[in-house]
Design an enzyme around this catalytic site. Structure first.
Site, PDB file in Angstrom:
ATOM      1  N   LYS A 153      27.480  60.592 -34.820  1.00 54.97           N
ATOM      2  CA  LYS A 153      26.345  60.464 -35.101  1.00 54.97           C
ATOM      3  C   LYS A 153      25.884  61.465 -36.497  1.00 54.97           C
ATOM      4  O   LYS A 153      25.593  62.780 -36.385  1.00 54.97           O
ATOM      5  CB  LYS A 153      24.856  60.839 -34.274  1.00 54.97           C
ATOM      6  CG  LYS A 153      24.388  59.784 -33.286  1.00 54.97           C
ATOM      7  CD  LYS A 153      23.347  59.945 -32.363  1.00 54.97           C
ATOM      8  CE  LYS A 153      22.138  60.296 -32.891  1.00 54.97           C
ATOM      9  NZ  LYS A 153      21.444  58.818 -33.219  1.00 54.97           N
TER      10      LYS A 153
HETATM   11  N1  PMP Z   1      22.866  52.872 -33.152  1.00 50.54           N
HETATM   12  C1  PMP Z   1      22.554  54.164 -33.872  1.00 50.54           C
HETATM   13  C2  PMP Z   1      22.876  53.992 -35.417  1.00 50.54           C
HETATM   14  C3  PMP Z   1      21.634  55.208 -33.476  1.00 50.54           C
HETATM   15  O1  PMP Z   1      21.054  56.011 -34.526  1.00 50.54           O
HETATM   16  C4  PMP Z   1      21.173  54.896 -32.125  1.00 50.54           C
HETATM   17  C5  PMP Z   1      20.196  56.045 -31.741  1.00 50.54           C
HETATM   18  N2  PMP Z   1      20.857  57.294 -31.278  1.00 50.54           N
HETATM   19  C6  PMP Z   1      21.683  53.836 -31.381  1.00 50.54           C
HETATM   20  C7  PMP Z   1      22.465  53.093 -31.772  1.00 50.54           C
HETATM   21  C8  PMP Z   1      21.249  53.862 -29.981  1.00 50.54           C
HETATM   22  O2  PMP Z   1      22.010  55.155 -29.285  1.00 50.54           O
HETATM   23  P1  PMP Z   1      21.303  55.606 -27.801  1.00 50.54           P
HETATM   24  O3  PMP Z   1      20.810  54.560 -26.952  1.00 50.54           O
HETATM   25  O4  PMP Z   1      22.087  56.673 -27.684  1.00 50.54           O
HETATM   26  O5  PMP Z   1      19.914  56.610 -28.433  1.00 50.54           O
END
Ligand code: PMP
Length: 296
Positions: A153
């Protein structure tokens, strides 16, 4: 919106007033997007505030920092303790937790002196709302994994999401669905994608997606509920021929898709899986045993 005069955050190891926490205009992170983040939620349960899958989130933060070579010592357990402390100090139970690991002043592109940690907590409702969304297939594709470390991220990577989200909004849609650079379905701008067809679930396999912790939770719930789920290479045609589709994420929760471009989907009915999944997921968030779910 995110803080008031009484709010506290963690900055570089110290508790400071949110209104006094600052970042420099010369920071490499601000100039070039070299920072890593997490998006975590705490929920009010019968035993007080519980951070959902704290371990998985803080370990992903640590992995993201390692991938970017950010020079900082991180202990996921300690980060979790800091988050609980912030929830308590700020009197929050249902809250969003945002850690950022960022770099200091530099106009250069190479490694730097030590990176720093910011962590804030604040109230935030489901960011895509609760109603089924009108979506479009984006003209932007997800970055190739050779361009960006796609499973990390990284702040800079979100420029891709911002472009796709703004383009969708400008064209009258709530959200964009991005493909990968090979033309296969990938995900939403900040969410993962699921398709329902004939009572089975399908989700794009890893490769050009951020493998979401909510996505993993859905996979676990499906397994427990004996719902067949395929992690597969999926095409736009697969999506448009689906019975239903939905998006998942920590900030968005589970949100149905009403349409993709001109194709409409079912959003209610006994035969649909995702309304049941939404209930099971919500129950899980509100229960203190949620931490026992397996690790991504
Ligand atoms: N894709 C992206 C680009 C994101 O920013 C997120 C949010 N973190 C997700 C998918 C979903 O991930 P998560 O379920 O871990 O929040």
């Amino acid at each position: 919106m995110f803080y008031n005069e009484k709010s506290y955050v963690y900055l570089d190891g110290a508790l400071v007033k949110a209104s006094e926490a600052k970042i420099s205009f010369y920071a490499q992170s601000l100039n070039y997007g070299n920072a890593v983040i997490e998006g975590i939620r705490a929920y009010k349960t019968e035993e007080g505030a519980r951070i959902f899958k704290a371990k998985q989130h803080f370990e992903r933060l640590q992995r993201s920092a390692n991938i970017m070579g950010l020079d900082i010592e991180l202990d996921p357990k300690h980060l979790e303790e800091m988050a609980y402390e912030l929830l308590e100090i700020n009197h929050l139970e249902n809250a969003y937790i945002r850690p950022i690991i960022f770099t200091g002043d530099s106009m250069g592109l190479r490694g730097l002196s030590k990176a720093k940690l910011f962590m804030g907590v604040f109230k935030w409702t489901n960011y895509l709302g609760k109603k089924p969304l009108r979506t479009c297939i984006s003209k932007y594709c997800r970055p190739n994994s050779k361009t960006f470390p796609i499973e990390a991220k990284v702040s800079g990577t979100y420029v891709n999401s911002i472009l796709a989200a703004n383009h969708a909004t400008k064209n009258g849609f709530h959200e964009a669905i991005l493909k990968d650079d090979q033309g296969n379905l990938a995900q939403g701008t900040g969410t993962n994608l699921f398709i329902e067809k004939n009572g089975e679930l399908f989700t794009p396999k890893r490769g050009s997606i951020l493998p979401g912790i909510t996505r993993q939770t859905i996979i676990e719930i499906a397994e427990e509920e004996d719902i067949t789920l395929h992690e597969a290479m999926l095409t736009e045609e697969d999506l448009k021929n689906a019975d239903a589709a939905f998006l998942t994420g920590t900030a968005a929760g589970i949100v149905g898709i009403q349409s993709v471009d001109k194709t409409e989907f079912l959003t209610e009915g006994d035969e649909l899986i995702y309304p049941k999944l939404t209930q099971l997921y919500t129950d899980l968030l509100r229960s203190s045993y949620s931490e026992n779910y397996t690790i991504i």
